[in-house]
Design a protein around this motif. Sequence first.
Motif, short mmCIF file in Angstrom:
data_model
loop_
_atom_site.label_atom_id
_atom_site.label_comp_id
_atom_site.label_asym_id
_atom_site.label_seq_id
_atom_site.Cartn_x
_atom_site.Cartn_y
_atom_site.Cartn_z
N UNK A 504 20.50 43.94 -63.03
CA UNK A 504 19.61 44.86 -63.76
C UNK A 504 18.75 44.06 -64.72
N UNK A 505 17.44 44.26 -64.64
CA UNK A 505 16.46 43.45 -65.34
C UNK A 505 15.82 44.24 -66.47
N UNK A 506 15.74 43.62 -67.68
CA UNK A 506 15.10 44.25 -68.84
C UNK A 506 13.82 43.48 -69.16
N UNK A 507 12.66 43.96 -68.74
CA UNK A 507 11.41 43.20 -68.91
C UNK A 507 11.10 42.85 -70.36
N UNK A 508 11.48 43.73 -71.30
CA UNK A 508 11.16 43.47 -72.71
C UNK A 508 11.85 42.24 -73.25
N UNK A 515 13.97 30.46 -65.52
CA UNK A 515 15.28 29.84 -65.30
C UNK A 515 16.07 30.56 -64.21
N UNK A 516 15.98 31.89 -64.19
CA UNK A 516 16.70 32.65 -63.17
C UNK A 516 16.18 32.32 -61.78
N UNK A 517 14.88 32.15 -61.68
CA UNK A 517 14.29 31.80 -60.40
C UNK A 517 14.76 30.43 -59.93
N UNK A 573 25.84 37.16 -57.32
CA UNK A 573 26.71 36.13 -57.89
C UNK A 573 26.63 36.07 -59.41
N UNK A 574 25.59 36.65 -60.00
CA UNK A 574 25.47 36.68 -61.46
C UNK A 574 24.91 35.42 -62.09
N UNK A 575 24.50 34.44 -61.29
CA UNK A 575 23.99 33.20 -61.88
C UNK A 575 22.72 33.44 -62.68
N UNK A 576 21.90 34.39 -62.24
CA UNK A 576 20.68 34.70 -62.99
C UNK A 576 21.03 35.21 -64.38
N UNK A 577 22.03 36.09 -64.44
CA UNK A 577 22.43 36.65 -65.73
C UNK A 577 23.12 35.61 -66.61
N UNK A 585 18.66 39.61 -67.86
CA UNK A 585 19.42 40.00 -66.68
C UNK A 585 20.83 40.40 -67.09
N UNK A 586 21.34 41.45 -66.49
CA UNK A 586 22.73 41.85 -66.71
C UNK A 586 23.32 42.28 -65.38
N UNK A 587 24.63 42.09 -65.23
CA UNK A 587 25.35 42.54 -64.03
C UNK A 587 26.03 43.86 -64.37
#
Length: 640
Positions: A504-508, A515-517, A573-577, A585-587
């Motif tokens: 789940x992505x929070x644009x603000x 880094x997530x990319x 996998x949650x690596x982005x978060x 980013x949140x899982x």
Amino acid sequence: MNPTDISAPDYFHKVVDCQWACPAHTPVPEYIRLIAAGRYSEAYMVNWVSNVFPGILGRTCDRPCEPACRRGRVEDETPDGRERKEPVAICRLKRVAADYKQDIRHLLPQPAAQKNGRRIACVGAGPASLTVARDLAPLGYEVVIYDGDARAGGMMRTQIPKFRLPEEVIDEETGYVLDLGVEFRSGAYIASLKDLLGEGYDAIFVGSGAPRGHDLDIPGRKEAAKSIHLGIDWLASVAFGHTTSIGKRVIVLGGGNTAMDCCRSSRRLGGEDVKVIVRSGFEQMKASPWEKEDAMHEGIPILNNLVPKAFTHIGGRLTGATFEKVRAVFDEQGRRSLIPTGEPDAHFDCDEVLVAVGQDNAFPWIERDIGIEFDKWGLPKVDAETMQSTVPNVFFGGDAAFGPKNIIWAVAHGHQAAVSIDRMLNGEEIADRPAPRTTLVSQKMGIHQWIYDNTVSPDRRLRVPLRDINVALKNIKIEVELGFDPQLAFQEAQRCLNCDVQTVFAPKLCIECDACMDICPMDCISFTINGDEADLRHRLSAPALDASQDLYVSDALKTGRIMVKDEDVCLHCGLCAERCPTGAWDMQKFLLEMTHAGPGCRNAGAPPPLPEPPQPPSPEQKPRARQKQKPAPAPDPQNA
């Protein structure tokens, strides 16, 4: 593209591919995590709410969830370079919950303390009718099930051999439903729907199945009739103990699951030379791949592209069957034609033939002057969502509604019909279906820790242990599959990618550091300029070519770019978060509560509140669920 509305019930539901593909929308990753934690009774109840028959389906389900499983799309090649498509063994893990649960009767609904004055008749005691009864009886409805057989179960009892589905499993799970205060009138064949309507029932549900097998009208059929049997009738005769043997040379005609059950049953009843002969090619057979594999494992050859022309006989005694050799030709629309090859006909000697080339609905007991309309195929005209016929208080489900399919579809029809009946008898429009309820619950336990185990297991799919073939073929009641033991179940459960734990992505909160990319192992996250979907799919870090899965598109960020995520190959996998420095980013675990009969399905009735989500344990209390352990030695792994 417009920003994605993740509050829409279907968005994250569709991302959980297995649950989306299941007709009953069983929350697969949820019960798999419970199995990995050894919480088998809870896993069983998660299943029971959705699919009603976990032990039965854990052995016999047609597994629409498994082809959809994301694991089969993201695995690497094998060391020898072969591509592997190995979904999680979802079906067989369901059986684990049933095999290792404790007594769960105290977790089931109790019979209604007081009836609500409404009477419902169910015709047939198969999975669809039992689901209707399961949903309505606890609400106070007086549910009466009529069936011509002595025990409930319908086709689950009469057409699935005991070596696949033991009788005690059927007794247990049909018993859970009947114990909810349902009246079961065994040995009661309904001969007239008009008479049943005259008994004053408020609603009638028809779940009588598709009880008539297709026959073959070819030369020799009538003359050798004593040795030629319709497959579904023969299986029922075997199930009831009326048939206990068969000739040594057997031909089974047909390429569906019924044909596979016929040939495997024949091997156990004395057939030494058993063949399956099919009109189509091997890949076009309707039988499930694992059913074909099981038949061939037991030494039964499958001969393809042969069309039956005649049964040969001497004085009425069957001697064999003659077949024309054909090949398949497909037109531009993918429609198949069978073209004779011109080769000489093939002839196979045999003592008996089992015809399993399809099933039909049979409604001789439904009068044609009571308002129920039928289509040109003899099927009732039924609304595919409400299950209502052209007589407002008569509903159909399972094979009786749309022709032969499978148990899990019958269960889904039962749930839908129960909602319709409940709304109708509470004075509400049945076509107005309340949407499922959804919630998102963060899985954070610490800065770099999650409640769920997000490590992706590299293991291949594990083989389900089988009984020794020499033992299995000696007794038609000995179950062939032994099921996973707890250790194998744990290992197989680790292969689940937890697709219900959503990114789940929070644009603000995003500072566009990318880094997530950079850390995403599947290159499924991109930061780019917006555009139309066809253009955008080709401009991502890795082109998103599977249009059946949505793109997750954010609002515009500070630079004017957007975040785009390809949901198709995400490992969850949650690596982005973990990598995100701002928590953009949140899982979050996605929970879907399907609309079932009861106050929650009615406009006038407020739905009961969802249970409070469990509080995450402290870092010192590592959760038992999905913690990695050193696996015990496993059997030689291969596709189950």
